[in-house]
Design a protein around this motif. Structure first.
Motif, PDB file in Angstrom:
ATOM      1  N   TRP A   1       9.718   9.231  -0.328  1.00 57.09           N
ATOM      2  CA  TRP A   1       8.968   9.702   0.841  1.00 57.09           C
ATOM      3  C   TRP A   1       9.067  11.208   1.009  1.00 57.09           C
ATOM      4  O   TRP A   1       8.099  11.855   1.422  1.00 57.09           O
ATOM      5  CB  TRP A   1       9.465   8.985   2.098  1.00 57.09           C
ATOM      6  CG  TRP A   1       9.090   7.546   2.100  1.00 57.09           C
ATOM      7  CD1 TRP A   1       9.930   6.473   2.087  1.00 57.09           C
ATOM      8  CD2 TRP A   1       7.767   6.996   2.061  1.00 57.09           C
ATOM      9  NE1 TRP A   1       9.224   5.300   2.046  1.00 57.09           N
ATOM     10  CE2 TRP A   1       7.888   5.594   2.034  1.00 57.09           C
ATOM     11  CE3 TRP A   1       6.503   7.564   2.053  1.00 57.09           C
ATOM     12  CZ2 TRP A   1       6.779   4.760   1.997  1.00 57.09           C
ATOM     13  CZ3 TRP A   1       5.395   6.728   2.005  1.00 57.09           C
ATOM     14  CH2 TRP A   1       5.544   5.344   1.981  1.00 57.09           C
ATOM     15  N   ARG A   2      10.228  11.790   0.691  1.00 59.84           N
ATOM     16  CA  ARG A   2      10.341  13.256   0.772  1.00 59.84           C
ATOM     17  C   ARG A   2       9.358  13.920  -0.190  1.00 59.84           C
ATOM     18  O   ARG A   2       8.800  14.973   0.115  1.00 59.84           O
ATOM     19  CB  ARG A   2      11.770  13.692   0.454  1.00 59.84           C
ATOM     20  CG  ARG A   2      12.760  13.462   1.575  1.00 59.84           C
ATOM     21  CD  ARG A   2      14.063  14.230   1.341  1.00 59.84           C
ATOM     22  NE  ARG A   2      14.747  13.786   0.131  1.00 59.84           N
ATOM     23  CZ  ARG A   2      15.595  12.767   0.085  1.00 59.84           C
ATOM     24  NH1 ARG A   2      15.857  12.073   1.178  1.00 59.84           N
ATOM     25  NH2 ARG A   2      16.188  12.432  -1.050  1.00 59.84           N
ATOM     26  N   GLY A   3       9.157  13.322  -1.339  1.00 61.54           N
ATOM     27  CA  GLY A   3       8.214  13.893  -2.287  1.00 61.54           C
ATOM     28  C   GLY A   3       6.771  13.751  -1.866  1.00 61.54           C
ATOM     29  O   GLY A   3       5.920  14.562  -2.256  1.00 61.54           O
ATOM     30  N   GLN A   4       6.469  12.719  -1.066  1.00 58.23           N
ATOM     31  CA  GLN A   4       5.086  12.528  -0.634  1.00 58.23           C
ATOM     32  C   GLN A   4       4.632  13.582   0.368  1.00 58.23           C
ATOM     33  O   GLN A   4       3.450  13.963   0.381  1.00 58.23           O
ATOM     34  CB  GLN A   4       4.928  11.136  -0.008  1.00 58.23           C
ATOM     35  CG  GLN A   4       5.101   9.986  -0.983  1.00 58.23           C
ATOM     36  CD  GLN A   4       4.104  10.032  -2.113  1.00 58.23           C
ATOM     37  OE1 GLN A   4       2.902  10.174  -1.910  1.00 58.23           O
ATOM     38  NE2 GLN A   4       4.614   9.919  -3.334  1.00 58.23           N
ATOM     39  N   LEU A   5       5.528  14.071   1.205  1.00 61.12           N
ATOM     40  CA  LEU A   5       5.132  14.989   2.277  1.00 61.12           C
ATOM     41  C   LEU A   5       4.516  16.280   1.752  1.00 61.12           C
ATOM     42  O   LEU A   5       3.432  16.666   2.199  1.00 61.12           O
ATOM     43  CB  LEU A   5       6.333  15.273   3.191  1.00 61.12           C
ATOM     44  CG  LEU A   5       6.869  14.041   3.950  1.00 61.12           C
ATOM     45  CD1 LEU A   5       8.075  14.423   4.791  1.00 61.12           C
ATOM     46  CD2 LEU A   5       5.775  13.441   4.823  1.00 61.12           C
ATOM     47  N   PRO A   6       5.137  17.010   0.815  1.00 63.11           N
ATOM     48  CA  PRO A   6       4.484  18.222   0.309  1.00 63.11           C
ATOM     49  C   PRO A   6       3.217  17.927  -0.487  1.00 63.11           C
ATOM     50  O   PRO A   6       2.289  18.739  -0.504  1.00 63.11           O
ATOM     51  CB  PRO A   6       5.557  18.877  -0.564  1.00 63.11           C
ATOM     52  CG  PRO A   6       6.503  17.790  -0.920  1.00 63.11           C
ATOM     53  CD  PRO A   6       6.501  16.856   0.255  1.00 63.11           C
ATOM     54  N   LEU A   7       3.165  16.775  -1.136  1.00 59.79           N
ATOM     55  CA  LEU A   7       1.949  16.418  -1.872  1.00 59.79           C
ATOM     56  C   LEU A   7       0.782  16.218  -0.917  1.00 59.79           C
ATOM     57  O   LEU A   7      -0.356  16.622  -1.208  1.00 59.79           O
ATOM     58  CB  LEU A   7       2.191  15.137  -2.680  1.00 59.79           C
ATOM     59  CG  LEU A   7       3.094  15.283  -3.907  1.00 59.79           C
ATOM     60  CD1 LEU A   7       3.532  13.911  -4.406  1.00 59.79           C
ATOM     61  CD2 LEU A   7       2.388  16.056  -5.021  1.00 59.79           C
ATOM     62  N   ILE A   8       1.047  15.601   0.235  1.00 61.39           N
ATOM     63  CA  ILE A   8      -0.009  15.377   1.217  1.00 61.39           C
ATOM     64  C   ILE A   8      -0.386  16.672   1.915  1.00 61.39           C
ATOM     65  O   ILE A   8      -1.573  17.013   2.051  1.00 61.39           O
ATOM     66  CB  ILE A   8       0.445  14.315   2.247  1.00 61.39           C
ATOM     67  CG1 ILE A   8       0.656  12.957   1.556  1.00 61.39           C
ATOM     68  CG2 ILE A   8      -0.562  14.186   3.374  1.00 61.39           C
ATOM     69  CD1 ILE A   8       1.322  11.921   2.440  1.00 61.39           C
ATOM     70  N   SER A   9       0.617  17.443   2.350  1.00 60.89           N
ATOM     71  CA  SER A   9       0.347  18.643   3.156  1.00 60.89           C
ATOM     72  C   SER A   9      -0.323  19.752   2.355  1.00 60.89           C
ATOM     73  O   SER A   9      -1.100  20.533   2.906  1.00 60.89           O
ATOM     74  CB  SER A   9       1.656  19.159   3.767  1.00 60.89           C
ATOM     75  OG  SER A   9       2.560  19.575   2.743  1.00 60.89           O
ATOM     76  N   GLY A  10      -0.043  19.844   1.055  1.00 60.19           N
ATOM     77  CA  GLY A  10      -0.610  20.937   0.277  1.00 60.19           C
ATOM     78  C   GLY A  10      -1.898  20.618  -0.424  1.00 60.19           C
ATOM     79  O   GLY A  10      -2.497  21.498  -1.060  1.00 60.19           O
ATOM     80  N   PHE A  11      -2.372  19.362  -0.302  1.00 61.71           N
ATOM     81  CA  PHE A  11      -3.528  18.934  -1.096  1.00 61.71           C
ATOM     82  C   PHE A  11      -4.791  19.731  -0.788  1.00 61.71           C
ATOM     83  O   PHE A  11      -5.484  20.201  -1.697  1.00 61.71           O
ATOM     84  CB  PHE A  11      -3.780  17.441  -0.868  1.00 61.71           C
ATOM     85  CG  PHE A  11      -4.961  16.918  -1.642  1.00 61.71           C
ATOM     86  CD1 PHE A  11      -4.820  16.516  -2.956  1.00 61.71           C
ATOM     87  CD2 PHE A  11      -6.212  16.831  -1.062  1.00 61.71           C
ATOM     88  CE1 PHE A  11      -5.899  16.032  -3.681  1.00 61.71           C
ATOM     89  CE2 PHE A  11      -7.304  16.354  -1.764  1.00 61.71           C
ATOM     90  CZ  PHE A  11      -7.141  15.949  -3.080  1.00 61.71           C
ATOM     91  N   ALA A  12      -5.121  19.891   0.488  1.00 62.53           N
ATOM     92  CA  ALA A  12      -6.410  20.491   0.851  1.00 62.53           C
ATOM     93  C   ALA A  12      -6.528  21.926   0.346  1.00 62.53           C
ATOM     94  O   ALA A  12      -7.554  22.312  -0.220  1.00 62.53           O
ATOM     95  CB  ALA A  12      -6.604  20.435   2.365  1.00 62.53           C
ATOM     96  N   ASP A  13      -5.484  22.740   0.547  1.00 62.60           N
ATOM     97  CA  ASP A  13      -5.558  24.138   0.108  1.00 62.60           C
ATOM     98  C   ASP A  13      -5.642  24.252  -1.409  1.00 62.60           C
ATOM     99  O   ASP A  13      -6.306  25.145  -1.935  1.00 62.60           O
ATOM    100  CB  ASP A  13      -4.330  24.912   0.601  1.00 62.60           C
ATOM    101  CG  ASP A  13      -4.400  25.222   2.081  1.00 62.60           C
ATOM    102  OD1 ASP A  13      -5.501  25.115   2.657  1.00 62.60           O
ATOM    103  OD2 ASP A  13      -3.360  25.534   2.680  1.00 62.60           O
TER     104      ASP A  13
ATOM    105  N   LEU B   1       0.829  -1.211   0.000  1.00 64.48           N
ATOM    106  CA  LEU B   1       0.000   0.000   0.000  1.00 64.48           C
ATOM    107  C   LEU B   1       0.860   1.255   0.000  1.00 64.48           C
ATOM    108  O   LEU B   1       0.538   2.243  -0.666  1.00 64.48           O
ATOM    109  CB  LEU B   1      -0.913   0.014   1.229  1.00 64.48           C
ATOM    110  CG  LEU B   1      -1.948  -1.099   1.371  1.00 64.48           C
ATOM    111  CD1 LEU B   1      -2.870  -0.822   2.537  1.00 64.48           C
ATOM    112  CD2 LEU B   1      -2.743  -1.284   0.095  1.00 64.48           C
ATOM    113  N   LEU B   2       1.959   1.228   0.755  1.00 64.32           N
ATOM    114  CA  LEU B   2       2.813   2.406   0.854  1.00 64.32           C
ATOM    115  C   LEU B   2       3.462   2.757  -0.473  1.00 64.32           C
ATOM    116  O   LEU B   2       3.743   3.931  -0.744  1.00 64.32           O
ATOM    117  CB  LEU B   2       3.890   2.176   1.907  1.00 64.32           C
ATOM    118  CG  LEU B   2       3.391   1.995   3.346  1.00 64.32           C
ATOM    119  CD1 LEU B   2       4.553   1.687   4.271  1.00 64.32           C
ATOM    120  CD2 LEU B   2       2.638   3.225   3.819  1.00 64.32           C
TER     121      LEU B   2
END
Length: 611
Positions: free
Chosen positions: A206-218, A146-147
């Motif tokens: 994993w470094r690339g996943q963090l900004p994708l997750i954090s910026g999604f809602a806005d 899944l990851l």
């Protein structure tokens, strides 16, 4: 015997959901484009986290269910591993026969979301590993899969692992704790290597996943009917209470309740931050949970109430989307099994048909968009990768290959730095096509000056694209002049000074405390940008603050592809007519989620765009 047959039927149904036996074929549109692009990236051996930065990983076809000749074996292998995990869950939980039959019928006739299939797995695997005695490795290995399929599943997987370790170690069952947690830790690098990805790139993924997750809602939020949100929350609360009041053996209620609340929170965000067809994810999560928990609950009345609540949520959300004209329940279930059997038969006896359908779909796309054959690598802006891939040109993408997903400064910088590297393609196809009514320059506007420095406009074709070719020598860029800082207030017009050659702008705006909390729990109010031009026009756009931290061209305003061509050609009339006179950053109905003071930072437009 009857009990075994009922459970076997449920297992078979879940296995059929996990295996993409009848995969989708390439099509047009944003979702179809990213599905084909991530499959092509894996088939071409591109490195995820370095050459490809997206919410999906190398096992993306498990999620998208899109066929590609270069990833079909990988997709089937991944689906088989997930199927083993779901089979192990049913084996450990041993649902009651009547509940297993009912769950089979409901899932075969109603369930549609692959998101929900992946989202629910960590909680169900945790339930199985704590209630059973065997199979901890079979339950744990799919979590690693899944990851590498969808990075945003990381919080649910980590919580399940930590919870399982705590409970099993407190029971003195260190062997099962090691088997469950260790299988995940081992599965991630092994599956990564089996996908052909270099081990030293796993950290970059994993470094690339963090900004994708954090910026999604806005960046990606959209509004839908609020009554759907309230109804789902009410039904989710009923399901949560039904789980909480079950007598969950000697481990207590906290592991189930904690992980269930985490799942419901993620399902809520997945379904209602971008409130369109994504709402189906939220309703199908409730449906799958209620169906599988019904069979292991000792208090059947509360479990039955939870199932009815999930069905009500499903009925009110799913029927509003393209499945409204469905046949009766049993006919749908029969159609599900018939379709799977036919797909399996075709794969065994006529495997060439999938390839034929794939190439026919690409041929249809090529005829629709009529892109030429170009020598050398080609990239396409902004998001319709399927159009380029159908043309059979050599795809050489920037890392964040969908411009609308470069929605944080870090992501925008990756695309700009790519244009300065030695790996840039020979040709670019460019069309200005922002989603959600955004200010066009938000989508990779931070790369425009670098793009103009390294590429020249070759032609403007009739299919809506600009054709750009790499310059033999890079234009020299003059150092930027000092930044002009203009304080402003939300909802009040700000005059933009007349610059000699136009302006690049970055915006500094922050959320209020309410906005930070609300943005974490749900989504903050979207910002709008009103623009007044020198020729008297007033335009209005969706504004995403994270996409304007890096300087983007503001004046002259680029509103469409023709405007971008005029900008590259340096047409004086365009600069005069589209000069921005004033802007107004505001929220419809008032900005409670944003601090009232903000700042506009202006620097002269770089020479590559101003000449």
């Amino acid at each position: 015997m009857i009990a075994s047959a009922a459970r076997a039927l449920l297992v078979i149904t879940l296995v059929l959901f996990c295996l993409p036996l009848a995969p989708l074929m390439p099509g047009w549109g944003l979702d179809a484009s990213f599905a084909l692009a991530v499959a092509q990236a894996q088939a071409d051996g591109l490195v995820f986290g370095r050459q490809v930065i997206f919410t999906l990983g190398p096992y993306a076809p498990l999620y998208t269910a899109l066929y590609h000749p270069g990833t079909d074996d990988l997709m089937l292998a991944a689906g088989s591993l997930l199927a083993v995990g779901y089979a192990a869950i049913c084996w450990q939980l041993r649902p009651a026969p009547v509940a297993a039959v009912l769950a089979t019928l409901l899932l075969a006739s109603l369930f549609t979301s692959r998101d929900a299939l992946l989202l629910c797995y960590p909680l169900l695997a945790l339930l199985a590993v704590l209630r059973g005695r065997h199979g901890s490795i079979l339950l744990g290995a799919p979590l690693g899969l899944l990851l590498l399929t969808k990075g945003s599943l990381l919080p649910l997987v980590l919580l399940a692992l930590i919870t399982a370790a705590i409970v099993l170690l407190r029971r003195g069952d260190g062997r099962r704790a090691l088997g469950f947690v260790g299988s995940v830790v081992l599965a991630v690098p092994v599956l990564w290597l089996l996908a052909g990805q270099p081990l030293d790139a796993l950290g970059a993924y994993w470094r690339g996943q963090l900004p994708l997750i954090s910026g999604f809602a806005d960046a990606m939020s959209s509004d839908g009917p609020q009554w759907q949100v309230l109804l789902w929350l009410a039904m989710a609360a009923i399901v949560a209470l039904a789980v909480a009041f079950q007598p969950w053996s000697n481990s207590g209620r906290w592991p189930w309740v904690l992980n269930l609340l985490a799942l419901l929170f993620v399902a809520f965000k997945a379904g209602f931050v971008r409130h369109d067809m994504h709402a189906v994810i939220a309703s199908d999560c409730l449906l799958l949970l209620a169906c599988l928990l019904l069979g292991v609950a000792t208090r059947r009345l509360s479990a039955g109430v939870a199932l009815l609540a999930s069905l009500l949520a499903w009925q009110q959300l799913d029927v509003m989307y393209p499945y409204a004209d469905r046949p009766p329940l049993f006919a749908r279930a029969a159609g599900f099994y018939e379709g799977k059997v036919q797909a399996l038969w075709s794969r065994i006896w006529h495997p060439e048909r999938l390839d034929q359908r794939f190439w026919a779909a690409l041929e249809a796309l090529q005829q629709r968009y009529d892109l030429p054959s170009l020598t050398g690598g080609v990239d396409i802006y902004s998001a319709n990768q399927a159009e380029l891939l159908a043309s059979r040109n050599r795809w050489q993408p920037r890392p964040v290959f969908q411009s609308y997903t470069a929605y944080t400064p870090w992501l925008a910088a990756r695309n700009r730095e790519f244009l300065r590297s030695a790996d840039v393609p020979e040709h670019l196809l460019l069309r200005i096509e922002p989603i959600d009514g955004r200010l066009p320059a938000l989508e990779d506007g931070a790369s425009w000056a670098t793009l103009a420095q390294h590429y020249r406009l070759r032609q403007q074709a009739g299919n809506g694209y600009l054709y750009l070719q790499r310059r033999p020598a890079v234009q020299a860029s003059a150092p930027l002049e000092p930044t002009l800082r203009l304080p402003a207030h939300l909802g009040q017009a700000l005059l933009v000074p007349e610059g000699a050659a136009g302006w690049q702008a970055s915006v500094v705006v922050r959320k209020s405390l309410r906005g930070q909390v609300w943005g974490l729990l749900y989504k903050a109010q979207p910002l709008r940008l009103g623009v007044e031009l020198a020729d008297g026009r007033h335009l209005d756009y969706r504004f995403v603050p994270g996409m304007a931290v890096e300087p983007i061209p503001l004046s002259p305003l680029v509103n469409d592809t023709d405007d971008f061509a005029r900008l590259l050609r340096g047409e004086p009339t365009f600069f005069a007519r589209n000069r921005v006179v004033a802007i107004n950053l505001y929220c419809p109905g008032g900005c409670r989620d944003w601090a009232s003071d903000w700042q506009l930072r202006l620097t002269p437009l770089p020479a590559a765009l101003a000449d």
